[in-house]
Structure formats: C-alpha cells, structure tokens
Design a protein around this motif. Structure first.
Motif, PDB file in Angstrom:
ATOM      1  N   GLY A 101      31.980  -6.189  52.668  1.00  0.00           N
ATOM      2  CA  GLY A 101      33.239  -5.446  52.765  1.00  0.00           C
ATOM      3  C   GLY A 101      33.367  -4.702  54.072  1.00  0.00           C
ATOM      4  N   ILE A 102      32.266  -4.093  54.520  1.00  0.00           N
ATOM      5  CA  ILE A 102      32.289  -3.385  55.800  1.00  0.00           C
ATOM      6  C   ILE A 102      32.518  -4.369  56.948  1.00  0.00           C
ATOM      7  CG2 ILE A 102      30.872  -2.051  57.424  1.00  0.00           C
ATOM      8  CD1 ILE A 102      29.568  -0.719  55.006  1.00  0.00           C
ATOM      9  N   ALA A 103      31.901  -5.550  56.846  1.00  0.00           N
ATOM     10  CA  ALA A 103      32.099  -6.566  57.876  1.00  0.00           C
ATOM     11  C   ALA A 103      33.566  -6.987  57.953  1.00  0.00           C
ATOM     12  CB  ALA A 103      31.212  -7.778  57.580  1.00  0.00           C
ATOM     13  N   LEU A 104      34.200  -7.131  56.801  1.00  0.00           N
ATOM     14  CA  LEU A 104      35.619  -7.492  56.775  1.00  0.00           C
ATOM     15  C   LEU A 104      36.471  -6.377  57.379  1.00  0.00           C
ATOM     16  CD1 LEU A 104      35.789  -9.130  53.237  1.00  0.00           C
ATOM     17  CD2 LEU A 104      36.186 -10.290  55.419  1.00  0.00           C
ATOM     18  N   SER A 198      34.654 -15.811  42.674  1.00  0.00           N
ATOM     19  CA  SER A 198      35.790 -14.981  43.091  1.00  0.00           C
ATOM     20  C   SER A 198      36.207 -14.041  41.966  1.00  0.00           C
ATOM     21  CB  SER A 198      36.976 -15.873  43.482  1.00  0.00           C
ATOM     22  OG  SER A 198      36.664 -16.675  44.593  1.00  0.00           O
ATOM     23  N   LEU A 199      36.217 -14.558  40.749  1.00  0.00           N
ATOM     24  CA  LEU A 199      36.624 -13.744  39.605  1.00  0.00           C
ATOM     25  C   LEU A 199      35.673 -12.570  39.386  1.00  0.00           C
ATOM     26  CD1 LEU A 199      38.800 -13.749  37.321  1.00  0.00           C
ATOM     27  CD2 LEU A 199      37.081 -14.871  35.884  1.00  0.00           C
ATOM     28  N   GLY A 200      34.401 -12.783  39.687  1.00  0.00           N
ATOM     29  CA  GLY A 200      33.415 -11.728  39.477  1.00  0.00           C
ATOM     30  C   GLY A 200      33.135 -10.868  40.687  1.00  0.00           C
ATOM     31  N   GLU A 201      33.806 -11.119  41.781  1.00  0.00           N
ATOM     32  CA  GLU A 201      33.558 -10.368  43.015  1.00  0.00           C
ATOM     33  C   GLU A 201      33.926  -8.888  42.845  1.00  0.00           C
ATOM     34  OE1 GLU A 201      33.311  -8.449  46.530  1.00  0.00           O
ATOM     35  OE2 GLU A 201      32.180 -10.147  45.737  1.00  0.00           O
ATOM     36  N   PHE A 202      33.067  -8.011  43.372  1.00  0.00           N
ATOM     37  CA  PHE A 202      33.293  -6.570  43.229  1.00  0.00           C
ATOM     38  C   PHE A 202      33.048  -5.801  44.535  1.00  0.00           C
ATOM     39  CE2 PHE A 202      31.264  -2.405  42.510  1.00  0.00           C
ATOM     40  CZ  PHE A 202      32.346  -1.719  41.996  1.00  0.00           C
ATOM     41  N   GLY A 203      31.835  -5.902  45.064  1.00  0.00           N
ATOM     42  CA  GLY A 203      31.434  -5.035  46.174  1.00  0.00           C
ATOM     43  C   GLY A 203      32.283  -5.154  47.420  1.00  0.00           C
ATOM     44  N   ALA A 204      32.445  -6.372  47.914  1.00  0.00           N
ATOM     45  CA  ALA A 204      33.234  -6.569  49.132  1.00  0.00           C
ATOM     46  C   ALA A 204      34.696  -6.235  48.898  1.00  0.00           C
ATOM     47  CB  ALA A 204      33.087  -8.018  49.616  1.00  0.00           C
ATOM     48  N   SER A 205      35.196  -6.567  47.698  1.00  0.00           N
ATOM     49  CA  SER A 205      36.611  -6.318  47.387  1.00  0.00           C
ATOM     50  C   SER A 205      36.926  -4.836  47.331  1.00  0.00           C
ATOM     51  CB  SER A 205      36.973  -6.972  46.046  1.00  0.00           C
ATOM     52  OG  SER A 205      36.825  -8.369  46.113  1.00  0.00           O
ATOM     53  N   ILE A 206      36.086  -4.066  46.640  1.00  0.00           N
ATOM     54  CA  ILE A 206      36.397  -2.643  46.489  1.00  0.00           C
ATOM     55  C   ILE A 206      36.240  -1.907  47.818  1.00  0.00           C
ATOM     56  CG2 ILE A 206      34.096  -1.747  45.900  1.00  0.00           C
ATOM     57  CD1 ILE A 206      35.482  -0.135  43.661  1.00  0.00           C
ATOM     58  N   THR A 207      35.391  -2.429  48.710  1.00  0.00           N
ATOM     59  CA  THR A 207      35.216  -1.805  50.020  1.00  0.00           C
ATOM     60  C   THR A 207      36.374  -2.128  50.949  1.00  0.00           C
ATOM     61  OG1 THR A 207      32.814  -2.009  49.767  1.00  0.00           O
ATOM     62  CG2 THR A 207      33.649  -1.540  51.977  1.00  0.00           C
ATOM     63  N   PHE A 208      36.833  -3.377  50.907  1.00  0.00           N
ATOM     64  CA  PHE A 208      37.865  -3.829  51.832  1.00  0.00           C
ATOM     65  C   PHE A 208      39.274  -3.653  51.268  1.00  0.00           C
ATOM     66  CE2 PHE A 208      40.019  -7.645  53.946  1.00  0.00           C
ATOM     67  CZ  PHE A 208      40.269  -6.958  55.118  1.00  0.00           C
TER      68      PHE A 208
END
Length: 260
Positions: A101-104, A198-208
C-alpha cells in the motif's frame, strides 16, 4: 500401489492439519447461525459485499488482460534480464501488504512519482477512491495468475506454435489462436485465484484506498473494524469469505495437483 507411512509421519501431518483446520472450524462453531440472514441483510454488510464483488471482479479481469501476455513474455523470452523482471513481477506475493500500500501511495499518491503529474495536469487523485481499491487488488493478485499461466505456457507443446509460424502465422496470431487455447485451463484457474485473492485483499487496500463505508470499504476491511465493535457480525462476514475461498480452492484443486 499405496505408499505406507510411518506413525511419526502421520502424527506430524495430523498436528499440521489440525493446526490449520481448528481456527477455521472455530468460526463455524461460534457463528450465530440463527442471525446470519438478518446480519447479511444489513445495509453496511450489503455495501461492503457490493464493493468487494465489484472491485474484485474488475481486478481479476484486469489481471487476466495484462497478466496473460506478461506470463507469455516470461515463458518465451530469452532476453537478458528477463529473470529480474520475473522476480519483480512476483514480489507482491511475498511483500507485506501494508508495504504494498505504501508503495502504491509512493507511486500514485498526490505526491507520488506518477500521481503528482496526474493531479497537476488532469486533477486526478487516485488514493482513497474505489479505483485505488482495484489498483491495490491488481497489485497483489496478478502475480498469482502470472505464475499459474507461465507454468502452463512452459509445459505446452511448442511444436504447435512452431508449426503455426511455419505456415505463416504472425506472432500475435500464434499467441491468440494457439498458445491461449492450449493454456485455457490454467488461465481459468489463474483468473479464479486472482479473483479470490482480490476479494480477500486488505493491507494494501486499506493503506492506499482507506476504509470508507459504501465507497472503498470491502468485506475484509469491515471484518477488521467489526472485531472490536460487533464480534458476532465479524464472525458472519469471516464465514462468507471462508466459504468463497474454500469454494475456489476446491474447484481449482485438480489444476495444481501434480500428475493429475
């Protein structure tokens, strides 16, 4: 002929299976089954499910459109540095989600390497939007599809491709009419895995993308926020995600079983 297993191997395997199974079974046991229908009909639940389904389907399709050509390149190219490209492309599989998420943000945020120009020139701000959710999902899910499809391309009969080239087919035509049909089962499996990831994605999504109900909040985000507020509802939503994950894995089982 069946292979006989020693008692010690059976015990160790049983402990490993129990360790993985027990937490999942605990959710099944603790779920308030009598209230499942009412909880799933709540607006917040329906909104989170809607966002999850919309973004995950789009992310899976994008992963397929771009991931299949990438897998083909990795499988067939002998160019210098292709191994480095492969390592970089599958790094999100092992990267801590928050770091993703930080990278994005670093790349596509308002002050990001690319995002600053999108914002200055066209007024486009990607972070904390539903588009950001899709981007985060593609970032973490596409490597799964790429690995599955690349393996299929490597194992496919290249003599058919060579025959098509001999008959005058262009590289693009060989790719679309010979390579893709031969790898279709792996592409379908990779697409399903990308969708489930994709359905289970959490960390990168909540950060970005943040967790805004009705806009960017997905089911995993809702579960995280509900644990300390409404534990029973968090169990129900967790159960939904477990059923989906198990269903995808069960349907794709024969795709990765060696010798099947």
């Amino acid at each position: 002929m069946k292979t006989k297993l020693s008692l010690s191997v059976k015990v160790l395997a049983g402990v490993a299976a129990a360790f993985v199974s027990l937490p999942l079974l605990s959710i099944l046991i603790r779920t308030p089954w009598a209230d499942v229908a009412d909880m799933l009909s709540q607006k917040s639940t329906r909104d989170a499910l809607s966002v999850s389904l919309q973004t995950s389907v789009i992310a899976a399709l994008i992963s397929c459109v771009f991931g299949v050509p990438l897998a083909w390149l990795l499988a067939r190219s002998s160019a210098a540095g292709i191994s480095v490209v492969r390592i970089i492309c599958i790094t999100p599989m092992v990267l801590p989600p928050v770091v993703g998420g930080i990278a994005l943000l670093t790349a596509f945020g308002r002050q990001g390497i690319v995002g600053q120009y999108l914002y200055e020139w066209w007024g486009v701000s990607l972070p904390f939007t539903r588009t950001a959710v899709v981007m985060a999902q593609v970032f973490v899910a596409m490597p799964f599809l790429v690995l599955a499809v690349e393996a299929a391309f490597r194992q496919s009969d290249q003599s058919l491709e060579q025959a098509a080239r001999t008959l005058g087919a262009s590289p693009s035509r060989v790719f679309f009419t010979v390579a893709i049909p031969a790898a279709r089962p792996a592409i379908i499996a990779g697409l399903a895995l990308a969708w489930a990831r994709s359905l289970g994605e959490f960390g990168a999504s909540i950060t970005f993308a943040g967790s805004f109900p009705g806009r960017t909040q997905t089911l995993p985000m809702a579960v995280y926020e509900l644990v300390s507020v409404d534990y029973r509802l968090s169990l129900v939503l967790s159960l939904v995600l477990i059923f989906i994950s198990v269903g995808v894995l069960a349907s794709m089982r024969d795709r990765w079983m060696v010798g099947r």
